[in-house]
Design an enzyme around this catalytic site. Structure first.
Site, PDB file in Angstrom:
ATOM      1  N   ASP A  18      27.380  15.983  65.596  1.00 54.41           N
ATOM      2  CA  ASP A  18      26.135  16.757  64.484  1.00 54.41           C
ATOM      3  C   ASP A  18      27.552  16.495  63.164  1.00 54.41           C
ATOM      4  O   ASP A  18      27.225  16.058  62.326  1.00 54.41           O
ATOM      5  CB  ASP A  18      26.582  18.017  65.036  1.00 54.41           C
ATOM      6  CG  ASP A  18      25.545  18.650  65.718  1.00 54.41           C
ATOM      7  OD1 ASP A  18      24.440  17.861  65.793  1.00 54.41           O
ATOM      8  OD2 ASP A  18      25.669  19.642  66.725  1.00 54.41           O
ATOM      9  N   ARG A  98      35.078  31.212  66.672  1.00 57.17           N
ATOM     10  CA  ARG A  98      34.680  31.022  65.457  1.00 57.17           C
ATOM     11  C   ARG A  98      35.348  31.522  64.522  1.00 57.17           C
ATOM     12  O   ARG A  98      35.834  31.386  63.791  1.00 57.17           O
ATOM     13  CB  ARG A  98      33.019  30.675  65.651  1.00 57.17           C
ATOM     14  CG  ARG A  98      31.650  30.535  66.063  1.00 57.17           C
ATOM     15  CD  ARG A  98      32.210  28.418  66.191  1.00 57.17           C
ATOM     16  NE  ARG A  98      31.355  27.744  67.012  1.00 57.17           N
ATOM     17  CZ  ARG A  98      32.211  26.886  67.564  1.00 57.17           C
ATOM     18  NH1 ARG A  98      33.042  26.685  67.679  1.00 57.17           N
ATOM     19  NH2 ARG A  98      31.031  26.304  68.769  1.00 57.17           N
ATOM     20  N   ASP A 127      26.131  30.543  65.931  1.00 56.23           N
ATOM     21  CA  ASP A 127      27.502  29.837  65.629  1.00 56.23           C
ATOM     22  C   ASP A 127      27.128  29.497  63.638  1.00 56.23           C
ATOM     23  O   ASP A 127      27.683  30.320  62.965  1.00 56.23           O
ATOM     24  CB  ASP A 127      27.260  28.344  65.914  1.00 56.23           C
ATOM     25  CG  ASP A 127      28.709  28.084  67.269  1.00 56.23           C
ATOM     26  OD1 ASP A 127      28.577  29.891  67.561  1.00 56.23           O
ATOM     27  OD2 ASP A 127      28.896  27.282  67.520  1.00 56.23           O
ATOM     28  N   SER A 179      24.713  19.381  75.314  1.00 55.77           N
ATOM     29  CA  SER A 179      25.371  20.116  73.992  1.00 55.77           C
ATOM     30  C   SER A 179      26.374  21.033  74.603  1.00 55.77           C
ATOM     31  O   SER A 179      26.081  22.031  75.681  1.00 55.77           O
ATOM     32  CB  SER A 179      24.184  20.745  73.110  1.00 55.77           C
ATOM     33  OG  SER A 179      24.927  21.132  72.448  1.00 55.77           O
TER      34      SER A 179
END
Length: 410
Positions: A18, A98, A127, A179
Site C-alpha cells: 500500500d 498504531r 486502522d 495481508s
C-alpha cells in the site's frame, strides 16, 4: 481540502504494498508534492531492511525510521496486559502499535511544517480510524489524505499492477499475497484462502507461520518458563532480569518453539463487518496467561471482578482507536492502582500449544492455606456460616413466603 495548498506531505510508511505505491501516487495527484516518509519501528525486524533506499527510489525526499519498540511495549502493551484487555480473544497487536506510530508521525509532520499527513489504510479496515483518531488528538486541524478513499484502485491485484507500471519493487507476488501486519508483539494474516472461514489455516505449510510452529510440530517434551512480575510489570525470565524488548523477544522464541499463541477468529470490525484473521502472539499469550495467574493470588474478589468489566471496555477502546481519550486515561489509572501488590513468580509448562500453571508464588498472596484447608484449623469457625446464610437468604425466604401466601406457582 484544497489540493493546491498541499506542498509537503508526511506519509506513514511501512514499505509494504500500500505505502510503496502511495509515494508516486501522491506526486501524480498532489502537484508533485514533497513526500517525507516516516516508518515506526515497533519490532518488525527484517521488514525494515532496505526501507530507506526503497523510499528514496520511489520518490520520497527523505525518510525517518523511528525506533519505538521500547515505548510500544512499556507504554501501550504492558498496561493493557496488566488490565487483561482482549478484544474477542484478540491480543490487540495491530491496535497497540498504531497510537505510538501515529503520535510520532504527527510530531515529525509538525516539525517539518507539513501541509498534510497521509496513510495507506483501506476504507474497510480499523486502522484508518486508529491513525486518524491519534492525529486528531495531537494535530486536530491537520488535513489527512487517505488514498484508498480517493483513488480508482479497487483491489490488491490492481495495486500490484500500479506498482509494476511505476517500477516500484515488491517483496510479494500475486500467489502469496497475504495481508500481514508484524511487530514484536504479533503477526497477523488476512486474505486469500483465509477469507473463507471454511478453510483451515495452513499452519504446517512452510513459510506460513513466521513466529513459531504449529502445536503438532512442537517438541514432544514440555518446556518450563518462570516469569517474575514487579507491580504487574514483567521484569525477568527464568531468573534473568530483562528490559521489555529482550523479555518479549525471549518469550516469543520459547512460545513459538512450543506452538503457543495461535488464534483463528472471525472478529467484529469497528466499521461493521466481520473479518477472519489468523494471529501469532507467542510471547504475548504467555504474558497474559502468567499475569492472570498471579492476579489470582494477589487481587481481592471485588477488585478482580470489577477489573474484568473494565478490561472489556478498555479492549474495545483500544481496538476502536480511542487510546488518546479521557476514558482510556482514566481506565489505565485504575488498572495501575490495582497492580500495587501484583508481584511474584509464575511458572508455566508449555506443551504443544498449551500453557499449564505449574507454580505461583507472591509475597503479597491473599491465599491463606490455614483458612482454605479441608483439614482441621484454628482460624475458621464453621458454625459462623449458619448466621451468614440466614441473612444472605433472608430476601429469598420473604419472597417465597409471599408467593405461598398468594398461591403463586413456582
Amino acid at each position: 481540502m484544497n489540493k493546491n495548498n498541499i506542498k509537503k506531505v508526511v506519509l506513514a510508511y511501512s514499505g509494504g504494498l500500500d505505502t510503496s505505491i502511495i509515494i508516486p501516487w501522491l506526486k501524480e495527484n498532489y502537484n508533485n508534492c514533497e513526500v517525507i516518509a516516516v516508518s515506526g519501528n515497533v519490532g518488525q525486524s527484517d521488514e525494515l531492511e532496505g526501507l530507506e533506499e526503497k523510499a528514496l527510489k520511489t520518490g520520497a525526499s527523505k525518510i525517518y525510521v523511528e525506533d519505538l519498540t521500547k515505548e510500544f511495549l512499556e507504554d501501550y502493551v504492558f498496561p493493557c496486559m496488566q488490565a487483561g484487555a482482549k478484544y474477542e480473544d484478540y491480543l490487540l497487536g495491530t491496535a497497540f502499535a498504531r497510537p505510538p506510530i501515529a503520535k510520532r508521525i504527527v510530531e515529525i509532520a509538525l516539525a517539518e511544517g507539513a501541509d498534510a499527513i497521509c496513510h495507506g489504510c483501506t476504507g474497510k479496515g480499523n486502522d484508518q480510524v486508529r491513525f486518524e483518531m491519534a492525529i486528531k488528538a495531537f494535530a486536530p486541524d491537520m488535513p489527512i489524505i487517505a488514498p484508498w478513499r480517493e483513488w480508482n484502485i479497487k483491489s490488491r491485484s490492481e495495486e500490484i499492477d500500479y506498482a509494476e507500471a511505476h517500477n516500484v519493487p515488491l517483496k510479494i507476488n500475486r500467489e502469496t499475497n497475504y495481508s500481514k501486519d508484524k511487530n514484536i508483539w504479533h503477526l497477523s494474516h488476512e486474505g486469500l484462502d483465509l477469507e473463507d472461514p471454511a478453510n483451515e489455516p495452513l499452519y504446517n505449510k512452510p513459510g506460513f507461520l513466521e513466529m513459531g510452529v504449529s502445536p503438532e510440530m512442537a517438541p514432544d517434551k514440555p518446556t518450563y518458563v518462570t516469569i517474575h512480575f514487579e507491580a504487574g510489570v514483567p521484569t525477568a525470565v527464568d531468573g534473568k532480569e530483562m528490559g521489555a524488548v529482550e523479555l518479549v523477544t525471549t518469550l516469543n522464541k520459547l512460545g513459538g518453539e512450543n506452538g503457543i499463541g495461535l488464534l483463528d477468529i472471525v472478529e467484529n470490525r469497528l466499521v461493521g463487518m466481520k473479518c477472519r484473521g489468523v494471529y501469532e502472539t507467542p510471547g504475548g499469550a504467555i504474558l497474559y496467561k502468567a499475569h492472570s495467574a498471579l492476579e489470582m493470588l494477589c487481587l481481592d474478589k471485588e477488585t478482580s471482578h470489577y477489573k474484568a468489566l473494565v478490561a472489556q471496555k478498555l479492549a474495545e477502546a483500544v481496538y476502536n482507536g480511542q487510546w488518546f481519550t479521557p476514558l482510556t486515561e482514566a481506565i489505565l489509572a485504575f488498572v495501575k492502582s490495582t497492580q500495587k501488590y501484583v508481584t511474584g513468580d509464575v511458572k508455566l509448562k508449555l506443551y504443544k500449544g498449551n500453557m499449564i500453571n505449574a507454580s505461583i508464588t507472591s509475597p503479597y498472596s491473599l491465599y491463606d492455606p490455614e483458612i482454605a484447608t479441608f483439614d482441621e484449623d484454628e482460624v475458621y469457625n464453621q458454625a459462623d456460616a449458619s448466621g451468614f446464610i440466614n441473612l444472605w437468604g433472608l430476601s429469598t425466604k420473604v419472597y417465597a413466603r409471599m408467593k405461598a401466601k398468594n398461591k403463586i406457582e413456582q
